[in-house]
Design an enzyme around this catalytic site. Sequence first.
Site, mmCIF file in Angstrom:
data_model
loop_
_atom_site.group_PDB
_atom_site.id
_atom_site.type_symbol
_atom_site.label_atom_id
_atom_site.label_comp_id
_atom_site.label_asym_id
_atom_site.label_seq_id
_atom_site.Cartn_x
_atom_site.Cartn_y
_atom_site.Cartn_z
ATOM 1 N NE ARG A 24 -3.305 -0.018 2.809
ATOM 2 C CZ ARG A 24 -4.647 -0.212 3.193
ATOM 3 N NH1 ARG A 24 -5.090 -1.120 3.406
ATOM 4 N NH2 ARG A 24 -5.253 1.071 3.277
ATOM 5 C CG ASN A 81 -2.879 6.410 6.023
ATOM 6 O OD1 ASN A 81 -2.950 7.022 5.211
ATOM 7 N ND2 ASN A 81 -3.771 5.275 6.017
ATOM 8 C CD GLU A 105 -7.626 -0.931 -16.452
ATOM 9 O OE1 GLU A 105 -7.803 0.064 -15.914
ATOM 10 O OE2 GLU A 105 -7.172 -1.752 -15.576
ATOM 11 C CE LYS A 165 -3.899 -2.282 -14.473
ATOM 12 N NZ LYS A 165 -4.865 -1.623 -14.328
HETATM 13 C C1 F6R Z 1 -4.866 0.885 -11.379
HETATM 14 C C2 F6R Z 1 -5.635 1.107 -9.990
HETATM 15 C C3 F6R Z 1 -5.995 2.346 -9.512
HETATM 16 C C4 F6R Z 1 -7.319 2.197 -8.759
HETATM 17 C C5 F6R Z 1 -7.654 3.533 -8.167
HETATM 18 C C6 F6R Z 1 -9.191 3.330 -7.536
HETATM 19 O O1 F6R Z 1 -4.404 -0.253 -11.708
HETATM 20 O O2 F6R Z 1 -5.278 0.127 -9.349
HETATM 21 O O3 F6R Z 1 -6.282 3.195 -10.742
HETATM 22 O O4 F6R Z 1 -8.253 1.546 -9.455
HETATM 23 O O5 F6R Z 1 -6.711 3.747 -7.305
HETATM 24 O O6 F6R Z 1 -9.079 2.224 -6.314
HETATM 25 P P1 F6R Z 1 -10.248 1.529 -5.756
HETATM 26 O O7 F6R Z 1 -10.940 0.744 -6.804
HETATM 27 O O8 F6R Z 1 -9.595 0.734 -4.527
HETATM 28 O O9 F6R Z 1 -11.106 2.618 -5.191
#
Ligand code: F6R
Length: 621
Positions: free
Chosen positions: A27, A102, A493, A497
């Site tokens: 993270r 955080n 998308e 990537k």
């Molecule tokens: C790209 C990726 C990010 C998340 C974005 C939202 O591969 O992982 O763009 O999709 O930070 O994250 P969530 O879906 O956890 O709200």
Amino acid sequence: MCSVVGYIGKNKSKAFVLEGLSRLEYRGYDSVGFACLSQENNTIVSAKAVGGLDNLTHMFTMAHIDGFLGIGHSRWATHGQPSESNAHPHFDCQKTVAIVHNGIIENYLSLKKDLELLGHVFYSDTDTEVIAHVFEALLVATSDMENKHKTLAQVVVSLVSRLTGAYAFMALVQGYPDTLILVRQRPPLCVGIGDNEMFVASDAFAFAGKTDKVFFLPEESFAFVKKNEIQLYDFAGNALPVHMQALDLSWQDSQKNEHEHFMLKEIYEQKAVIHKTIDSLQALHDTIWDYMGITAQQIRTLDHISFIGCGTSWHAARLAQFFFEQVCKMNSSVHLASEFRYMTFFPTQHKIHLAISQSGETADTLEALRVINAHTMPTVALTNVASSTIVREAGGFLLTQAGREIAVASTKAFSTQLAALYWLAHRIALEKGLIAQADMVQACADVIYAAQVLEASIEKYKHEISAYHARKYATYSKAIFLGRNSSYPFAMEAALKLKEIAYIFAQCYPAGELKHGPLALIDEHTPVFIFSHQDSLIYHKLLSNAQEVKARNGHVVAFVFEGQDEMCALADLYFVVPNVAPLLGQLAMTGLMQFFMYAIAKELGCPIDKPRNLAKSVTVE
Ligand code: F6R
């Protein structure tokens, strides 16, 4: 984003804190630190390192640092570069207070200025350090030490009244060797309740398998955590009840097994988890609306669905828009969560807002959700994490069954979101009487088939991609991505990537826009990735776009469907995917697209699971 982990109890804290940090390291991972109260003389001792956890554990001094009360942190830099002095824990002038944090303290500059005038000396560029100094100043100013805990609660109340921003932190204070202090304004904090020991973290995954009882701090609350007790208060200092929950998380699922990277493992898990997601949604039967916090009557009169998300989740929403418009014949809109809260919000009847978030912790998405909740409009979360904040805050929720996604780049979360949203579009259409039960059954079978194609397409091409194509495309420093209709968000998308894991500049356009400017960028040094569509009209338009690229000496990499031979003949490289149900073409192509981008990043030797500058779960706005 940053991870905080802490321990108080019968055992020494370091082993758990470091293990917890390693579980959450994906993270945020630019620097790391640990602090504890030493057993010898109750002073705060600490160690910090730049980079990943290994750099800390290999430090010679770490061997000597341990105690029964300890806190740790892995950082994703917001204020100040990754450096040892900016790494957490942060301390006050006398090192009597240690903080791991955080989030962001927005008024830290003005607080710092005031504290400097009072003689406080700062050593870091962080916002976090001010918390330690304000805490110190308040502790010094507190003379009534008779009722120590009441006094400490008063100090924390004063402390939080001085801080603005969205933050959560954990503190060790030298004068309180039996207490871990937890403060949650917005980002999550939870306590795993053990036997004469408490595990604390920003994510329950840190202590999964060690206890089956968890307590999530409510927003705007603080807690004094002792080895066998939690005292909870609101920000005004009023005592609050502690509601424990059962914790059902496994750590075992989260090993790479035979795969070189978590990303590859997660790409390969997609077929199974899509199946699981569809099965679990089907199992809800008519209770679906209860889960979503909506009545069947509301669904029948629904005429607008609005999606909110960030990054890959936003791309899933952009694709899902086509599902809802075509299956439910319903107006839909998609918003980037980070922009949503600055837009004018018009509460409208017969509308639901669906917030999509893999982690359920993304700060922008949560803030957008709060804006809508404040207007008492129906909100639903689609997430992968049942214990997440978004589940607690939305009016209702639906879960994808992707399992823990460890690689920072989202893969199986994306495909399960698409599967769930396709299913939901059909379920709403069924409730509205637009489709029959048999169509619902067919929709589920179509998703399962698309998931099979997803995996089979990787299998078909993986050797040639790994052996030749990845090497070739890793040599380009930039790329253009094109799509039309639902293949446009899919191309976005794909570009995301490539950017995030291979660090190759990738610009995505709706293919029709090419002639309105971007065509000037076409040359033999810039491959153009074109994602085809099963619809004949859209395919032929894309074919024209490919011809425009070729006519300008461009280089085309085409992802097409069976029978699209003209595009194959034109392209410098092509991949062919079997046809599936009309709206599921992109889902079927997902695995191959992800695998190709993965293979390029691997060829470049990039740290695929933890790309530079990024973090899983973005808990700051
Ligand atoms: C790209 C990726 C990010 C998340 C974005 C939202 O591969 O992982 O763009 O999709 O930070 O994250 P969530 O879906 O956890 O709200």
